[in-house]
Design a protein around this motif. Structure first.
Motif, PDB file in Angstrom:
ATOM      1  N   ASN A 164     161.173 -24.633  11.230  1.00  0.00           N
ATOM      2  CA  ASN A 164     161.845 -24.715  10.007  1.00  0.00           C
ATOM      3  C   ASN A 164     162.952 -22.919  10.535  1.00  0.00           C
ATOM      4  O   ASN A 164     163.968 -23.002   9.664  1.00  0.00           O
ATOM      5  N   VAL A 165     162.328 -22.282  11.267  1.00  0.00           N
ATOM      6  CA  VAL A 165     162.786 -20.992  12.039  1.00  0.00           C
ATOM      7  C   VAL A 165     164.149 -21.714  12.884  1.00  0.00           C
ATOM      8  O   VAL A 165     163.926 -22.611  13.782  1.00  0.00           O
ATOM      9  N   LYS A 166     165.363 -21.275  12.664  1.00  0.00           N
ATOM     10  CA  LYS A 166     166.858 -21.830  12.971  1.00  0.00           C
ATOM     11  C   LYS A 166     168.001 -20.477  13.723  1.00  0.00           C
ATOM     12  O   LYS A 166     168.146 -19.754  13.141  1.00  0.00           O
ATOM     13  N   MET A 167     168.887 -20.823  14.446  1.00  0.00           N
ATOM     14  CA  MET A 167     169.220 -20.197  14.663  1.00  0.00           C
ATOM     15  C   MET A 167     170.754 -20.867  14.411  1.00  0.00           C
ATOM     16  O   MET A 167     171.476 -21.859  14.119  1.00  0.00           O
ATOM     17  N   CYS A 168     171.347 -19.349  13.854  1.00  0.00           N
ATOM     18  CA  CYS A 168     172.536 -19.186  13.225  1.00  0.00           C
ATOM     19  C   CYS A 168     173.827 -18.678  14.330  1.00  0.00           C
ATOM     20  O   CYS A 168     173.884 -17.909  14.207  1.00  0.00           O
ATOM     21  N   TRP A 169     174.608 -19.409  14.964  1.00  0.00           N
ATOM     22  CA  TRP A 169     175.718 -18.985  15.757  1.00  0.00           C
ATOM     23  C   TRP A 169     176.743 -17.809  15.240  1.00  0.00           C
ATOM     24  O   TRP A 169     176.597 -18.143  14.142  1.00  0.00           O
ATOM     25  N   ASN A 170     176.522 -16.948  15.306  1.00  0.00           N
ATOM     26  CA  ASN A 170     177.690 -15.774  14.930  1.00  0.00           C
ATOM     27  C   ASN A 170     179.197 -15.288  15.457  1.00  0.00           C
ATOM     28  O   ASN A 170     179.241 -14.794  14.353  1.00  0.00           O
ATOM     29  N   SER A 171     179.298 -16.209  16.148  1.00  0.00           N
ATOM     30  CA  SER A 171     180.742 -15.744  17.164  1.00  0.00           C
ATOM     31  C   SER A 171     181.231 -14.722  17.395  1.00  0.00           C
ATOM     32  O   SER A 171     182.009 -14.565  16.454  1.00  0.00           O
ATOM     33  N   LYS A 172     180.470 -14.024  18.203  1.00  0.00           N
ATOM     34  CA  LYS A 172     180.791 -12.452  18.792  1.00  0.00           C
ATOM     35  C   LYS A 172     181.067 -12.577  20.615  1.00  0.00           C
ATOM     36  O   LYS A 172     180.684 -13.540  20.585  1.00  0.00           O
ATOM     37  N   PRO A 173     182.313 -11.816  19.967  1.00  0.00           N
ATOM     38  CA  PRO A 173     182.761 -11.397  21.827  1.00  0.00           C
ATOM     39  C   PRO A 173     181.401 -11.274  22.288  1.00  0.00           C
ATOM     40  O   PRO A 173     181.863 -12.260  23.431  1.00  0.00           O
ATOM     41  N   GLU A 174     179.999 -11.284  22.159  1.00  0.00           N
ATOM     42  CA  GLU A 174     179.134 -11.124  23.519  1.00  0.00           C
ATOM     43  C   GLU A 174     178.915 -13.107  23.512  1.00  0.00           C
ATOM     44  O   GLU A 174     178.259 -12.361  24.996  1.00  0.00           O
ATOM     45  N   ASP A 175     178.956 -13.610  22.608  1.00  0.00           N
ATOM     46  CA  ASP A 175     178.974 -15.362  23.400  1.00  0.00           C
ATOM     47  C   ASP A 175     179.362 -15.226  24.456  1.00  0.00           C
ATOM     48  O   ASP A 175     179.078 -16.221  25.080  1.00  0.00           O
ATOM     49  N   GLN A 176     180.587 -14.127  24.922  1.00  0.00           N
ATOM     50  CA  GLN A 176     181.086 -14.707  26.695  1.00  0.00           C
ATOM     51  C   GLN A 176     180.662 -14.679  27.773  1.00  0.00           C
ATOM     52  O   GLN A 176     181.484 -14.166  28.737  1.00  0.00           O
ATOM     53  N   LYS A 230     171.394 -24.211  22.546  1.00  0.00           N
ATOM     54  CA  LYS A 230     172.287 -25.065  20.861  1.00  0.00           C
ATOM     55  C   LYS A 230     170.546 -25.690  20.376  1.00  0.00           C
ATOM     56  O   LYS A 230     170.812 -26.289  19.384  1.00  0.00           O
ATOM     57  N   LYS A 231     169.228 -26.256  21.192  1.00  0.00           N
ATOM     58  CA  LYS A 231     168.888 -27.048  20.754  1.00  0.00           C
ATOM     59  C   LYS A 231     168.390 -26.215  19.309  1.00  0.00           C
ATOM     60  O   LYS A 231     167.446 -26.982  18.799  1.00  0.00           O
ATOM     61  N   TRP A 232     168.410 -24.699  18.827  1.00  0.00           N
ATOM     62  CA  TRP A 232     167.588 -24.414  18.584  1.00  0.00           C
ATOM     63  C   TRP A 232     168.652 -23.942  16.860  1.00  0.00           C
ATOM     64  O   TRP A 232     168.023 -24.055  15.573  1.00  0.00           O
ATOM     65  N   PHE A 233     170.053 -24.808  17.087  1.00  0.00           N
ATOM     66  CA  PHE A 233     170.917 -24.267  15.790  1.00  0.00           C
ATOM     67  C   PHE A 233     170.372 -25.263  14.604  1.00  0.00           C
ATOM     68  O   PHE A 233     169.399 -25.863  15.068  1.00  0.00           O
ATOM     69  N   GLY A 234     170.447 -24.461  13.894  1.00  0.00           N
ATOM     70  CA  GLY A 234     169.773 -25.490  12.418  1.00  0.00           C
ATOM     71  C   GLY A 234     171.207 -25.068  11.807  1.00  0.00           C
ATOM     72  O   GLY A 234     172.159 -26.238  12.102  1.00  0.00           O
ATOM     73  N   ASP A 235     171.410 -25.616  10.602  1.00  0.00           N
ATOM     74  CA  ASP A 235     172.386 -26.095   9.643  1.00  0.00           C
ATOM     75  C   ASP A 235     173.301 -25.280   8.803  1.00  0.00           C
ATOM     76  O   ASP A 235     174.724 -25.022   8.078  1.00  0.00           O
ATOM     77  N   THR A 236     173.109 -23.815   9.789  1.00  0.00           N
ATOM     78  CA  THR A 236     174.955 -22.860   9.070  1.00  0.00           C
ATOM     79  C   THR A 236     174.657 -21.804  11.260  1.00  0.00           C
ATOM     80  O   THR A 236     174.605 -21.782  11.368  1.00  0.00           O
ATOM     81  N   VAL A 237     176.494 -21.988  10.741  1.00  0.00           N
ATOM     82  CA  VAL A 237     176.877 -21.492  11.286  1.00  0.00           C
ATOM     83  C   VAL A 237     177.886 -20.029  11.247  1.00  0.00           C
ATOM     84  O   VAL A 237     178.605 -20.488  10.426  1.00  0.00           O
ATOM     85  N   HIS A 238     177.997 -19.158  11.565  1.00  0.00           N
ATOM     86  CA  HIS A 238     179.101 -18.078  11.227  1.00  0.00           C
ATOM     87  C   HIS A 238     180.557 -18.148  12.012  1.00  0.00           C
ATOM     88  O   HIS A 238     180.502 -18.192  13.419  1.00  0.00           O
TER      89      HIS A 238
END
Length: 269
Positions: free
Chosen positions: A177-189, A202-210
């Motif tokens: 039940n510990v999942k990752m919330c992608w946060n749309s930051k410049p570091e993503d690139q 992406k295999k760790w993504f949960g039910d929220t993204v920022h």
């Protein structure tokens, strides 16, 4: 998404109270989400809605009822708890306070808490802090699991928001039940680019993204939505807006329109 995350019909746009909702009390916040079609909310600490751990049992029931009587889903709490401190007492305080707020999430009918890793201190070997953060996530994850709650880890903080580092942390996370919330930051690139970084975690993504405003700045939101649509993501894309529009209601409606267009574009590819 595993069974802990019941599938929605489709990816949807929700709301983080961060800036645009900071001075709305709870009835106003719920009403404005209903008005604009952003039908899920992540509540932030220190805001005018005053959903905090000092709420009495009856006040918690009142919050739960307000959401239950509305069309708005209370996703839970956007906390600032972090787990990188080399000071054992500070680390313990963050873990125990996280548990207090997980109980609050349960009591108000929410589904989970958002937390942060937040740093890899220079004075400590990186591997040691990564292991400490993952162990902390596992501890709060176990506690949350017993209450039917999720732990959403925002990709955030100095060094910890770099995708290879958050990946290294999640490689030591054992709680489902510990999942990752992608946060749309410049570091993503950084280094390998958005798509490779995205696919690596992406295999760790949960039910929220920022996301921030979808039509501001130079973050490649169309590419991001292409990637989410391609993986058939069905969680909440949460608007964590940071500008100061004159009319926030109109701005929220505009963001929903932009979001719908990005998703529509992605589906045509």
């Amino acid at each position: 998404l595993n069974s802990f995350y019941p599938a929605a019909e489709a990816m949807r746009l929700g709301f983080v109270t961060y800036q645009w909702g900071r001075d709305w009390d709870l009835p106003t916040l719920i009403a404005n989400c209903e008005k604009t079609g952003l039908l899920a909310v992540e509540l932030r600490t220190g805001h005018a809605h005053k959903v905090e751990s000092n709420l009495s049992p009856s006040a918690r029931k009142e919050v739960k009822k307000r959401f239950a009587d509305s069309r708005v889903t209370c996703l839970g709490y956007g906390s600032n708890f972090e787990y990188h401190s080399p000071d054992p007492a500070e680390l313990r305080r963050n873990i125990e306070q996280t548990k207090v707020y997980i109980q609050l999430c349960k009591d108000i009918g929410a589904t989970g808490i958002k937390i942060k890793p937040n740093d890899l201190p220079a004075a400590v070997p990186r591997e040691k802090t990564i292991a400490q953060i993952a162990a902390s996530f596992n501890e709060v994850g176990k506690f949350a699991q017993d209450l039917g709650q999720r732990v959403r880890v925002e990709v955030h903080g100095h060094l910890t928001q770099e995708i290879p580092n958050i990946k290294a942390i999640f490689e030591q996370v054992t709680e489902p039940n510990v999942k990752m919330c992608w946060n749309s930051k410049p570091e993503d690139q950084l280094s390998t680019g958005l798509e490779k970084n995205f696919n690596s975690v992406k295999k760790w993504f949960g039910d929220t993204v920022h996301v921030r405003e979808l039509n501001e700045g130079d973050y490649p939101y169309q590419q991001l939505m292409d990637l989410f649509v391609a993986m058939n993501y069905k969680g909440w894309i949460l608007l964590e807006a940071r500008t100061e529009p004159a009319d926030r209601i109109s701005a929220m409606k505009e963001q929903l329109s932009v979001f719908s267009q990005l998703v529509s574009n992605a589906k045509k590819k």
